[in-house]
Design an enzyme around this catalytic site. Structure first.
Site, PDB file in Angstrom:
ATOM      1  N   HIS A  98      46.249  35.409  37.374  1.00  0.00           N
ATOM      2  CA  HIS A  98      45.123  34.733  37.812  1.00  0.00           C
ATOM      3  C   HIS A  98      44.910  33.389  37.634  1.00  0.00           C
ATOM      4  O   HIS A  98      44.137  32.263  38.724  1.00  0.00           O
ATOM      5  CB  HIS A  98      43.762  35.670  38.743  1.00  0.00           C
ATOM      6  CG  HIS A  98      42.823  36.141  38.100  1.00  0.00           C
ATOM      7  ND1 HIS A  98      43.148  36.425  36.935  1.00  0.00           N
ATOM      8  CD2 HIS A  98      42.197  34.746  37.056  1.00  0.00           C
ATOM      9  CE1 HIS A  98      41.628  36.140  35.713  1.00  0.00           C
ATOM     10  NE2 HIS A  98      41.372  35.617  36.234  1.00  0.00           N
ATOM     11  N   ASP A 149      47.060  41.999  37.110  1.00  0.00           N
ATOM     12  CA  ASP A 149      46.959  40.902  37.129  1.00  0.00           C
ATOM     13  C   ASP A 149      47.091  40.857  36.015  1.00  0.00           C
ATOM     14  O   ASP A 149      46.569  40.452  34.283  1.00  0.00           O
ATOM     15  CB  ASP A 149      44.826  40.780  36.930  1.00  0.00           C
ATOM     16  CG  ASP A 149      44.242  38.980  36.767  1.00  0.00           C
ATOM     17  OD1 ASP A 149      45.556  38.545  36.963  1.00  0.00           O
ATOM     18  OD2 ASP A 149      43.175  39.178  36.805  1.00  0.00           O
ATOM     19  N   SER A 247      38.795  34.369  31.014  1.00  0.00           N
ATOM     20  CA  SER A 247      39.693  34.895  31.688  1.00  0.00           C
ATOM     21  C   SER A 247      41.026  34.692  31.324  1.00  0.00           C
ATOM     22  O   SER A 247      40.944  33.383  30.793  1.00  0.00           O
ATOM     23  CB  SER A 247      39.531  34.445  33.710  1.00  0.00           C
ATOM     24  OG  SER A 247      38.700  34.970  34.203  1.00  0.00           O
TER      25      SER A 247
END
Ligand SMILES: *[C@@H]1O[C@H](CO)[C@@H](O)[C@H](O)[C@H]1NC(C)=O
Ligand SMILES: *[C@@H]1O[C@H](CO)[C@@H](O)[C@H](O)[C@H]1NC(C)=O
Ligand SMILES: *[C@@H]1O[C@H](CO)[C@@H](O)[C@H](O)[C@H]1NC(C)=O
Ligand SMILES: *[C@@H]1O[C@H](CO)[C@@H](O)[C@H](O)[C@H]1NC(C)=O
Ligand SMILES: *[C@@H]1O[C@H](CO)[C@@H](O)[C@H](O)[C@H]1NC(C)=O
Ligand SMILES: *[C@@H]1O[C@H](CO)[C@@H](O)[C@H](O)[C@H]1NC(C)=O
Ligand SMILES: *[C@@H]1O[C@H](CO)[C@@H](O)[C@H](O)[C@H]1NC(C)=O
Ligand SMILES: *[C@@H]1O[C@H](CO)[C@@H](O)[C@H](O)[C@H]1NC(C)=O
Ligand SMILES: *[C@@H]1O[C@H](CO)[C@@H](O)[C@H](O)[C@H]1NC(C)=O
Length: 889
Positions: A98, A149, A247
């Site tokens: 992502h 992911d 992230s």
């Protein structure tokens, strides 16, 4: 970087000594009642020392050397840093799928490494910023879901490898065994969502997906249509107050090897709820994507082998750039850390110590070992005794010496396959010190036998060692900076800690072996730090030991039988020795069981002369059995006896002692120590004479005697053989080398020339000696329960003078094991501190030189021929004859 490459060497000297401190004299009891006497039975003299260097190395930034910031260059030229990534190859970065587009649908274009403080120019000289030239999102990833992911970014070129920019390794095992993981990132701190200026790390606790699914469901998060999946890991902040990492950044563990630590990436930060909330973060697990990653890199120009992320090879690849393990860091300054290699957790040693033996079944071996605790005794695990339905037949020690096992004692309550009472004792056919065996390999100098000693008390807390084995390359230090491969297996000495039963972490796979859990016969040891897997295997049946507690003597607490990675990360289990001491005594101490059936030990602390409590309540004192006629009579009639500390001391009713005044020492003998102290002796304590017989040719001196009073000389019966000597000649300097005529000879009435019991005789002089500072007596050792451990043996040497040899007293039970005759309580054995043949001529004297310059006579050596080929000498024990001597003065 060159200014960081300086190496500082500091040499530490360490030395220690087993000599008794101050005036304290080590004493050996006559009778063995405890295992806690190893320092006496295997006493060695001397000192030792060793040398270890200390290094220095640069510190800062290293911890985050694999951590990259992923940036989007803005139209104005500024870069916004929105995701984290991990360098896993000089030109590949791992991140979350992502992260490959931002909210404006833009792809990132740069990655920056080696910069803690991304928003300022501080420390920028170490930073490297590279362009992204290719992006590989996992083919199954969809932006509408949280699954798969994971993505790889290819850089325009290799980073320059430095100690602040280097790739991480990957944890490719499906089992995530770690209790604590770490996330890093320039993540937002707190609600304000300001970017933090400094790279952060946070400790996280992995939790089961089941538990995590209570928070994250397809109801709460539309990107989780199928709920949490196997390839996702949840972890919760231990303190529950800061954020997860950035992230795309790593969820990692640092694994130890080569006294360093290498980060292993376990997961990639995927998603989570708002900061400050105690909800777990969710991470993409690495293991399921390992092959996809390797293939992707291979297909895109990276020459990586298939096993590039094999833990051993990966850890070695950039070993020289890694941080040192915390334990060896003494201090840190902004640019340096100081390390002490002595403190490292795992050391390579050349071979197992000589007290660890390998079990063998007529030539075959498996991975079972044992511990030598005595010249003829090995302890091992009960589970190790049988292999392919055959009992252990031999042991191998010192690499290649083989010795036959003559008897096996398995704990009677041991059940196969279950980890309780897992202990056995092996008796050997010959002594491990037997010269036939050892000389063959080590020559006539023999070797110093180093048994292990058993720890009898409660398990102490603190540091201990276990025995391990593992690849040399992943455990070596100093010479390892080239990261070269050396798969040879070496012996390791891992340092671990005792763990409480409650804090003991056992790998799940071992739980079936511990049906009733851990009990107090188990010892749990380990470290919370994890190792690079498969770098250290426990040696099964070898020891949990400490070799610093008493210098020179390894103290064994238990035998290892269960655990992986030598107890690092998850702990290992040993069978405790203290718990089984009673069982071992019934096998190892002759007559231990029988004596417990028929003898009352009143109080094992009571020594000679102490008052003691009898069963019948009569007032009593501890005295030698010979001084207590009533107890002796009773013992002879119905075998009942009440003992004090040892079997030669009885708890005698006071009235009976009064009747038998035998233990009163003759005043001439009792006054000896005071007399000698007052003589102000200057020369070494020598109160020895040569005993001579006039033959047809000359005066022939055959043996030694000791002056004990102005008229009496003590010697052995085997020396004089009923033949009255002519003279005695005072030894020492010529001015005192005077001869004295002999008047009479008294040989002990019970002297037995076969077994040399009662081998004692007294010679009376015609004249009376005159005491002076160079002519004085030796005093008799009157303590009937103990002798000093370290003694001096006096023997005539070739030059008609006398020589001193240091000797160590032994338990009679120890030399009885090889002696051809029964050794009586009135005899005493002693040996040289360093092995080898110590048989001595009859009449040689065993003395103890006290710190007050009084020398005590402890023993007289008996017939030389009877101790040939043995490593000890038998002496007449003087304290047993004090009464006889007194009566005959
Ligand atoms: C670009 O960055 C500089 C310094 O970090 C800052 O002063 C400036 O305002 C930034 N420009 C924009 C358009 O954000
Ligand atoms: C980049 O690093 C890898 C691994 O060290 C090496 O095999 C490769 O040759 C390097 N590429 C260049 C262009 O230096
Ligand atoms: C959520 O998952 C459950 C079972 O896994 C399913 O029955 C349910 O329909 C799903 N809900 C939605 C909104 O997809
Ligand atoms: C890495 O490779 C070596 C050699 O093939 C092997 O012995 C070792 O078990 C591997 N390590 C792991 C963690 O699989
Ligand atoms: C046994 O080991 C010793 C020491 O390692 C060595 O010197 C000797 O040659 C070895 N003997 C045999 C027979 O292998
Ligand atoms: C050990 O004893 C043998 C004789 O038995 C002797 O030859 C050798 O020199 C002795 N070694 C030492 C170190 O005393
Ligand atoms: C004998 O020596 C031991 C050990 O030092 C001591 O405890 C004991 O009291 C001594 N006995 C006598 C009678 O002095
Ligand atoms: C042993 O004999 C003594 C008397 O000689 C007696 O007092 C004692 O009770 C006897 N003990 C046993 C166990 O028979
Ligand atoms: C002398 O000792 C031997 C061996 O212990 C024994 O057989 C013998 O009976 C003893 N002799 C006497 C007279 O006690």
């Amino acid at each position: 970087m060159t200014q960081y490459c300086m190496v500082f060497i500091l040499i530490l000297f360490y030395s220690n000594s087993t000599r008794s401190q101050g005036d304290e004299v080590l004493m050996l009891p006559n009778v063995r009642t405890t295992f806690d006497d190893c320092h006496l039975r295997f006493h060695k003299l001397g000192t030792f020392g060793f040398v270890r260097p200390v290094f220095g190395q640069p510190a800062r930034l290293k911890e985050f050397a694999h951590m990259g910031a992923i940036g989007w260059t803005q139209p104005n030229g500024n870069i916004s840093w929105k995701c984290g990534g991990t360098l896993i190859w000089p030109n590949f970065v791992l991140t979350a799928a992502h992260c490959v587009i931002d909210s404006q649908n833009q792809a990132p274009d740069v990655v920056r490494f080696g910069d803690l403080n991304i928003e300022t120019t501080e420390g920028d000289e170490y930073a490297q910023q590279l362009k992204i030239i290719d992006i590989f999102r996992h083919p199954q990833h969809r932006f509408i879901s949280h699954y798969h992911d994971i993505a790889l970014l290819k850089l325009e070129q290799n980073v320059t490898l430095t100690d602040v920019v280097s790739p991480a390794c990957l944890w490719t095992d499906e089992e995530v065994r770690f209790k604590i993981l770490e996330a890093t990132g320039w993540g937002k701190t707190g609600y304000a969502e300001n970017q933090t200026p400094i790279l952060l790390k946070v400790a996280l606790k992995p939790i089961e997906n089941d538990e995590c699914s209570k928070v994250y469901t397809n109801e709460t998060d539309r990107k989780l249509r199928l709920g949490l999946q196997e390839h996702q890991i949840c972890a919760v902040d231990k303190k529950m107050d800061t954020c997860e990492g950035d992230s795309g950044g790593p969820l990692q563990i640092k694994l130890m090897h080569n006294a360093k630590v290498t980060p292993f990436v376990v997961g990639i930060t995927s998603f989570g709820t708002a900061c400050g909330v105690s909800n777990p973060g969710v991470y993409t697990k690495i293991a399921p994507y390992h092959h996809w990653m390797v293939k992707t890199m291979q297909n895109n120009g990276a020459m990586v082998p298939d096993d590039v992320y094999n833990a051993t090879f990966c850890a070695l690849r950039f070993e020289s750039l890694r941080e040192y393990e915390d334990a060896i860091i003494i201090s840190r300054s902004p640019h340096f850390v100081w390390v002490d290699m002595n403190r490292r957790h795992i050391s390579l040693v050349d071979e197992l110590p000589s007290y660890i033996v390998r079990l063998a079944w007529n030539g075959e071996t498996n991975n079972c070992y044992g511990v030598i605790i005595d010249e003829d005794t090995v302890i091992t695990l009960a589970q190790c005794v049988v292999h392919n339905r055959e009992n252990v037949s031999h042991i191998h020690y010192l690499n290649n010496i083989t010795m036959k096992v003559s008897r096996i004692h398995v704990h009677p309550k041991y059940e196969q396959g279950i980890s309780y009472n897992n202990i056995a004792i092996l008796r050997l056919q010959h002594f491990v010190t037997a010269y036939d065996f050892v000389n063959q390999y080590y020559g006539t100098d023999g070797y110093n036998f180093d048994p292990a000693c058993l720890w009898q008390d409660e398990t102490p807390s603190g540091k201990v060692h276990v025995h391990g084995s593992g690849r040399r390359d992943i455990n070596r230090i100093f010479d390892s900076s080239d990261g070269s491969i050396d798969p040879s297996i070496s012996i390791l000495s891992p340092q671990v800690r005792f763990q409480n039963t409650s804090s003991c972490i056992i790998p799940k796979r071992y739980l079936p072996l511990l049906r009733n859990g851990l009990t107090n016969e188990h010892i749990c040891t380990g470290q919370n730090l994890f190792l690079v897997p498969k770098s250290c295997d426990l040696v099964i049946g070898a020891a949990v030991y400490e070799d610093e507690y008493r210098p020179l003597y390894p103290m064994v607490y238990g035998l290892n039988f269960l655990g992986r990675d030598c107890g690092f990360g998850e702990h290992s289990i040993a069978i405790g020795m203290a718990h089984h001491a009673e069982w071992m005594k019934t096998i190892l101490f002759s007559n231990y069981k029988e004596s417990h059936d028929t003898v009352h030990f009143i109080d094992t602390d009571h020594q000679e002369g102490d008052s003691c409590h009898r069963h019948d309540g009569r007032a009593a004192r501890c005295v030698p059995v010979s001084s207590c006629s009533s107890e002796w009579k009773q013992f002879m009639s119905n075998g009942t006896i009440e003992l004090c500390a040892t079997s030669s001391l009885v708890c005698c009713p006071s009235n009976d002692i009064a009747e038998t005044q035998q233990n009163v020492i003759h005043p001439l003998l009792a006054g000896c120590p005071t007399l000698v102290k007052n003589l102000n002796i200057s020369s070494p304590a020598r109160s020895l004479v040569f005993i001579g017989w006039l033959t047809s040719e000359a005066m022939e001196f055959r043996c030694l005697g000791t002056i004990i009073t102005k008229k009496i000389i003590l010697t052995t019966a085997s020396c004089v053989e009923d033949e009255i000597p002519t003279v005695v000649q005072i030894s020492g300097k010529s001015e005192t080398q005077k001869m004295y005529e002999v008047d009479a000879l008294l040989v002990h009435y019970a002297f037995n020339a076969t077994d040399d019991t009662n081998d004692i005789a007294m010679i009376r002089l015609r004249d009376t000696l005159v005491w002076s500072s160079v002519l004085f007596p030796s005093c008799l050792w009157t303590n009937t329960t103990h002798v000093p451990l370290v003694l001096s043996m006096i023997s005539p040497d070739d030059t008609e003078d006398i020589g001193h040899t240091e000797m160590v007293a032994m338990y009679n039970s120890d030399c009885q094991r090889t002696h051809m005759y029964d050794i009586q309580d009135s005899q005493l054995c002693a040996r040289k501190p360093f092995k080898n043949f110590t048989c001595n001529a009859m009449g040689d004297q065993l003395l103890f030189n006290s710190s007050s310059r009084v020398s005590y006579i402890i023993g007289l050596s008996t017939d030389f021929d009877k101790c040939k080929d043995s490593y000890y000498t038998v002496f007449t024990r003087i304290s047993s004859f004090v009464h006889w001597i007194g009566m005959n003065i």
